[in-house]
Write a protein that holds these residues in place. Sequence first.
Motif, PDB file in Angstrom:
ATOM      1  N   ALA A 110       0.821  -1.210  -0.056  1.00 22.33           N
ATOM      2  CA  ALA A 110      -0.080   0.031  -0.078  1.00 22.33           C
ATOM      3  C   ALA A 110       0.775   1.070   0.064  1.00 22.33           C
ATOM      4  CB  ALA A 110      -0.771   0.132   1.077  1.00 22.33           C
ATOM      5  N   LEU A 111       0.561   2.040  -0.626  1.00 24.39           N
ATOM      6  CA  LEU A 111       1.269   3.549  -0.687  1.00 24.39           C
ATOM      7  C   LEU A 111       0.734   4.600   0.076  1.00 24.39           C
ATOM      8  CD1 LEU A 111       3.478   4.801  -2.614  1.00 24.39           C
ATOM      9  CD2 LEU A 111       1.617   5.535  -4.192  1.00 24.39           C
ATOM     10  N   PRO A 112       1.404   5.129   1.100  1.00 23.02           N
ATOM     11  CA  PRO A 112       0.827   6.301   1.797  1.00 23.02           C
ATOM     12  C   PRO A 112       0.981   7.390   1.209  1.00 23.02           C
ATOM     13  CG  PRO A 112       2.821   4.930   2.794  1.00 23.02           C
ATOM     14  CD  PRO A 112       2.831   4.519   1.571  1.00 23.02           C
ATOM     15  N   VAL A 113      -0.296   8.341   1.236  1.00 22.29           N
ATOM     16  CA  VAL A 113      -0.514   9.351   0.558  1.00 22.29           C
ATOM     17  C   VAL A 113      -1.175  10.285   1.346  1.00 22.29           C
ATOM     18  CG1 VAL A 113      -0.418   8.259  -1.966  1.00 22.29           C
ATOM     19  CG2 VAL A 113      -2.633   8.525  -0.497  1.00 22.29           C
ATOM     20  N   GLU A 114      -1.418  11.545   1.006  1.00 22.71           N
ATOM     21  CA  GLU A 114      -2.198  12.386   1.588  1.00 22.71           C
ATOM     22  C   GLU A 114      -3.400  12.877   0.486  1.00 22.71           C
ATOM     23  OE1 GLU A 114      -1.108  16.613   2.745  1.00 22.71           O
ATOM     24  OE2 GLU A 114      -0.516  15.439   4.491  1.00 22.71           O
ATOM     25  N   ALA A 115      -4.591  12.730   0.888  1.00 27.16           N
ATOM     26  CA  ALA A 115      -5.424  13.173  -0.047  1.00 27.16           C
ATOM     27  C   ALA A 115      -6.819  14.039   0.776  1.00 27.16           C
ATOM     28  CB  ALA A 115      -6.005  11.938  -0.777  1.00 27.16           C
ATOM     29  N   GLU A 116      -7.519  14.673  -0.068  1.00 31.67           N
ATOM     30  CA  GLU A 116      -8.660  15.197   0.743  1.00 31.67           C
ATOM     31  C   GLU A 116      -9.629  13.902   1.122  1.00 31.67           C
ATOM     32  OE1 GLU A 116     -12.429  16.787   1.345  1.00 31.67           O
ATOM     33  OE2 GLU A 116     -12.215  16.252  -0.921  1.00 31.67           O
ATOM     34  N   ALA A 117     -10.169  14.058   2.268  1.00 32.31           N
ATOM     35  CA  ALA A 117     -10.821  13.222   2.794  1.00 32.31           C
ATOM     36  C   ALA A 117     -12.020  12.578   2.044  1.00 32.31           C
ATOM     37  CB  ALA A 117     -11.575  13.708   4.158  1.00 32.31           C
ATOM     38  N   THR A 118     -12.695  13.262   1.329  1.00 28.59           N
ATOM     39  CA  THR A 118     -13.751  12.850   0.362  1.00 28.59           C
ATOM     40  C   THR A 118     -13.353  12.476  -0.962  1.00 28.59           C
ATOM     41  OG1 THR A 118     -14.410  15.115  -0.285  1.00 28.59           O
ATOM     42  CG2 THR A 118     -15.548  14.077   1.617  1.00 28.59           C
ATOM     43  N   HIS A 119     -11.980  12.565  -1.380  1.00 27.83           N
ATOM     44  CA  HIS A 119     -11.555  11.921  -2.663  1.00 27.83           C
ATOM     45  C   HIS A 119     -10.532  11.082  -2.650  1.00 27.83           C
ATOM     46  CE1 HIS A 119     -13.940  15.558  -3.715  1.00 27.83           C
ATOM     47  NE2 HIS A 119     -14.149  14.993  -4.679  1.00 27.83           N
ATOM     48  N   ILE A 153       4.844   6.767  -9.870  1.00 24.58           N
ATOM     49  CA  ILE A 153       3.373   6.355  -9.893  1.00 24.58           C
ATOM     50  C   ILE A 153       2.584   7.406 -10.124  1.00 24.58           C
ATOM     51  CG2 ILE A 153       1.553   5.326  -8.443  1.00 24.58           C
ATOM     52  CD1 ILE A 153       3.655   3.577  -7.144  1.00 24.58           C
ATOM     53  N   ALA A 154       1.974   7.588 -11.017  1.00 25.36           N
ATOM     54  CA  ALA A 154       1.043   8.694 -11.213  1.00 25.36           C
ATOM     55  C   ALA A 154      -0.335   8.494 -10.522  1.00 25.36           C
ATOM     56  CB  ALA A 154       0.453   8.744 -12.821  1.00 25.36           C
ATOM     57  N   LEU A 155      -0.251   9.708  -9.792  1.00 26.73           N
ATOM     58  CA  LEU A 155      -1.421   9.741  -8.797  1.00 26.73           C
ATOM     59  C   LEU A 155      -2.628  10.768  -9.070  1.00 26.73           C
ATOM     60  CD1 LEU A 155       0.791  10.333  -5.329  1.00 26.73           C
ATOM     61  CD2 LEU A 155      -0.439   8.202  -6.116  1.00 26.73           C
ATOM     62  N   PRO A 156      -3.843  10.648  -8.749  1.00 25.53           N
ATOM     63  CA  PRO A 156      -4.860  11.648  -9.228  1.00 25.53           C
ATOM     64  C   PRO A 156      -4.416  12.919  -8.871  1.00 25.53           C
ATOM     65  CG  PRO A 156      -5.715   9.450  -8.155  1.00 25.53           C
ATOM     66  CD  PRO A 156      -4.132   9.642  -8.050  1.00 25.53           C
ATOM     67  N   ASN A 157      -5.257  13.977  -9.258  1.00 27.62           N
ATOM     68  CA  ASN A 157      -5.233  15.305  -8.945  1.00 27.62           C
ATOM     69  C   ASN A 157      -5.419  15.571  -7.517  1.00 27.62           C
ATOM     70  OD1 ASN A 157      -4.221  16.109 -11.299  1.00 27.62           O
ATOM     71  ND2 ASN A 157      -6.233  17.038 -12.212  1.00 27.62           N
ATOM     72  N   GLY A 158      -4.750  16.150  -6.567  1.00 28.69           N
ATOM     73  CA  GLY A 158      -5.071  16.495  -5.305  1.00 28.69           C
ATOM     74  C   GLY A 158      -4.586  15.639  -4.350  1.00 28.69           C
ATOM     75  N   VAL A 159      -3.791  14.429  -4.851  1.00 28.15           N
ATOM     76  CA  VAL A 159      -3.396  13.432  -4.208  1.00 28.15           C
ATOM     77  C   VAL A 159      -1.680  13.623  -3.891  1.00 28.15           C
ATOM     78  CG1 VAL A 159      -3.137  10.854  -3.751  1.00 28.15           C
ATOM     79  CG2 VAL A 159      -5.484  11.885  -4.604  1.00 28.15           C
ATOM     80  N   THR A 160      -1.065  13.473  -2.945  1.00 29.27           N
ATOM     81  CA  THR A 160       0.381  13.652  -2.777  1.00 29.27           C
ATOM     82  C   THR A 160       0.948  12.693  -2.113  1.00 29.27           C
ATOM     83  OG1 THR A 160       0.250  14.964  -0.876  1.00 29.27           O
ATOM     84  CG2 THR A 160       0.512  16.128  -3.124  1.00 29.27           C
ATOM     85  N   LEU A 161       2.325  12.118  -2.284  1.00 30.96           N
ATOM     86  CA  LEU A 161       2.918  11.212  -1.504  1.00 30.96           C
ATOM     87  C   LEU A 161       3.088  11.293  -0.162  1.00 30.96           C
ATOM     88  CD1 LEU A 161       5.701  10.248  -4.205  1.00 30.96           C
ATOM     89  CD2 LEU A 161       3.768   8.940  -3.522  1.00 30.96           C
TER      90      LEU A 161
END
Length: 198
Positions: A125-134, A157-165
């Motif tokens: 699993a990849l630890p990421v920071e994202a908006e709670a509803t996305h 790894i390509a992450l969706p917009n608004g998602v950071t490592l």
Amino acid sequence: MSEVKLTAETRTEFGKGAARRIRRDNKVPGVLYGHGSDPLHLTFPGHDLLLALRTPNVLISLDIDGKSQELAIPKSVQRDPLKGFLEHVDLQLVKRGEQVTVEIPVVAEGELAPGGNLLEHVLNALPVEAEATHIPEQVTVSVEGLEAGASIHAKDIALPNGVTLAVDEDAVVLQVLAAQAEESEGEEAAAGEESAEA
């Protein structure tokens, strides 16, 4: 990202005996915490919770005692090691627009280069920071044609917009290992028998 509605009841009984009684009623004890508030001890409908938790990092809309609505994500899930049923769940309170750190599953797709190479998931699993509803349900990584010795780092790894490592960008997520050429003892014994018969 899917949002699942669940009803929850506050609970006043604690301890192993109370937890067993709750589970006998096909319910699951749990705790909701976060935002500096006191932990809230709750009881959830077992089957509905089990279905909700099939989605990693599911956003749960809680109706607590029919009085208050809260948003939460699963933080810790305890299952019976033999039977697999839910024993306890910890949920983290979140707000729309809030950034949260979660781990999202890494899914590899494609065929490795020929030669019997093995794909090792260094991070499942990849630890990421994202908006709670996305929060993304997963990230997909192509391993098409990769040869032994190749590795995929977090930054690849390509992450969706608004998602950071939320992990070092040079951390290895996947790597390709060379196949080990091993002759088993069974094969050696069979070869010895054949030469003895000749």
